[in-house]
Design an enzyme around this catalytic site. Structure first.
Site, short mmCIF file in Angstrom:
data_model
loop_
_atom_site.label_atom_id
_atom_site.label_comp_id
_atom_site.label_asym_id
_atom_site.label_seq_id
_atom_site.Cartn_x
_atom_site.Cartn_y
_atom_site.Cartn_z
N SER A 181 28.40 0.39 -6.27
CA SER A 181 28.52 -1.01 -6.67
C SER A 181 29.85 -1.61 -6.23
O SER A 181 30.16 -1.65 -5.04
CB SER A 181 28.30 -1.12 -8.18
N ASP A 209 16.93 -3.73 -7.16
CA ASP A 209 18.26 -4.01 -7.69
C ASP A 209 18.46 -5.52 -7.83
O ASP A 209 18.53 -6.22 -6.83
CB ASP A 209 19.31 -3.42 -6.74
N HIS A 213 19.50 -0.88 -9.91
CA HIS A 213 20.88 -0.86 -9.40
C HIS A 213 21.52 0.53 -9.42
O HIS A 213 22.12 0.95 -8.43
CB HIS A 213 21.73 -1.84 -10.21
#
Length: 291
Positions: free
Chosen positions: A121, A237, A267
């Site tokens: 991320s 996601d 995600h």
């Protein structure tokens, strides 16, 4: 330093967990964790995402440690048990400086093993910026759901507001507006995330602006990365658009680089119900890349 001994699943060797701290280049104290097998053959550096902390990677780290990897992770500045204003950064380069310092520290601890990056991320954005702009000596990088297009995941008005407020109130905390159900299909993962006292769900205007600026600066820079990269992304996601990863991966020219999309995953692909299949994909790529 605190430590405990555990048995790694699938291996006869002991797994030692340890906690300590180190100094960032600007003197800030950063918290770190390690998962160490008896005789490591590989070394992994884990870089976590926005608002979370290194402790959320215990299962992943133990899985790889059981396969002979020394795994090291740290809490980003302003996150977890590290110092600094919460979820804040003055300049994105501070994240890169911290990663470079941690990389050097771990390299000194494991001079004889290949070192690979595992980043997720916002950590994935940091990892890719580190690879493209600092050109470190690494044997490979596994990047999960990188925040390559944070501006696409929030309303345009909020993007403009973040840039405007950053000029007058850079440490003003704004709600991040994360769709927590978009993290994982596993409700227990979501429950633990919401209950975790170290998880933060706001970010400063400065961090928001710096993330967007770095993501924009990275567009078109994939060919500058010389390290082999495995870019992985859940197609479901809602937080970091998979299309941005596909676009970036298409520009990678480093030998051995690959892109994997998972049709049903959200995600946090390392925290999905079928996470061990994702771990195994990354492990096969690491073994193939290192020969």
């Amino acid at each position: 330093m605190a430590a405990e001994i555990a048995r790694g699943e699938g291996t006869a060797s002991a797994l030692r967990r340890s906690e300590s701290s180190f100094a960032a280049p600007d003197g800030l104290t950063l918290f770190r964790r390690s998962w160490l097998p008896d005789e490591p053959r590989r070394t992994l550096l884990v870089v976590h995402g926005f608002g979370e902390h290194s402790g959320r990677y215990d299962e992943l780290a133990a899985w790889f440690a059981a396969r002979g990897c020394a795994v090291h992770a740290y809490d980003q500045r302003g996150h977890g048990r590290s110092g600094g204003p919460r979820t804040h950064v003055d300049r994105f380069e501070q994240f890169l400086d911290d990663l470079a310092a941690f990389h050097a520290l771990v390299r000194d601890e494991h001079p004889a093993t290949p070192i690979l990056l595992v980043a997720h991320s916002m950590g994935g954005l940091i990892g890719l910026a580190y690879l493209a702009l600092r050109k470190p000596v690494l044997s490979g990088a596994v990047i999960s759901g990188p925040a390559l297009a944070p501006d696409r995941a929030v309303p345009r008005a909020k993007v403009v507001l973040a840039h405007l407020l950053r000029r007058v109130a850079p440490r003003l905390a704004m709600k991040a507006g994360l769709d927590v159900d978009g993290l994982s299909r596993d409700p227990e993962v979501v429950r633990r995330y919401l209950a975790d006292p170290l998880v933060i769900r706001t970010m400063t205007t400065s961090l928001a602006a710096e993330m967007m600026g770095t993501a924009a600066a990275l567009r078109g820079r994939a060919p500058q990365i010389t390290t082999p990269v495995l870019l992985m992304h859940g197609a479901q996601d809602p937080l970091c658009p998979v299309a941005a990863s596909e676009e970036f991966a298409a520009g990678l020219t480093s030998a051995g680089s690959a892109f994997r999309s998972y049709p049903t995953l959200r995600h946090e692909i390392f925290n999905e119900p079928d996470r061990e299949a994702v771990y195994a994909d990354a492990w096969r790529w690491i073994e193939e890349t290192l020969g």
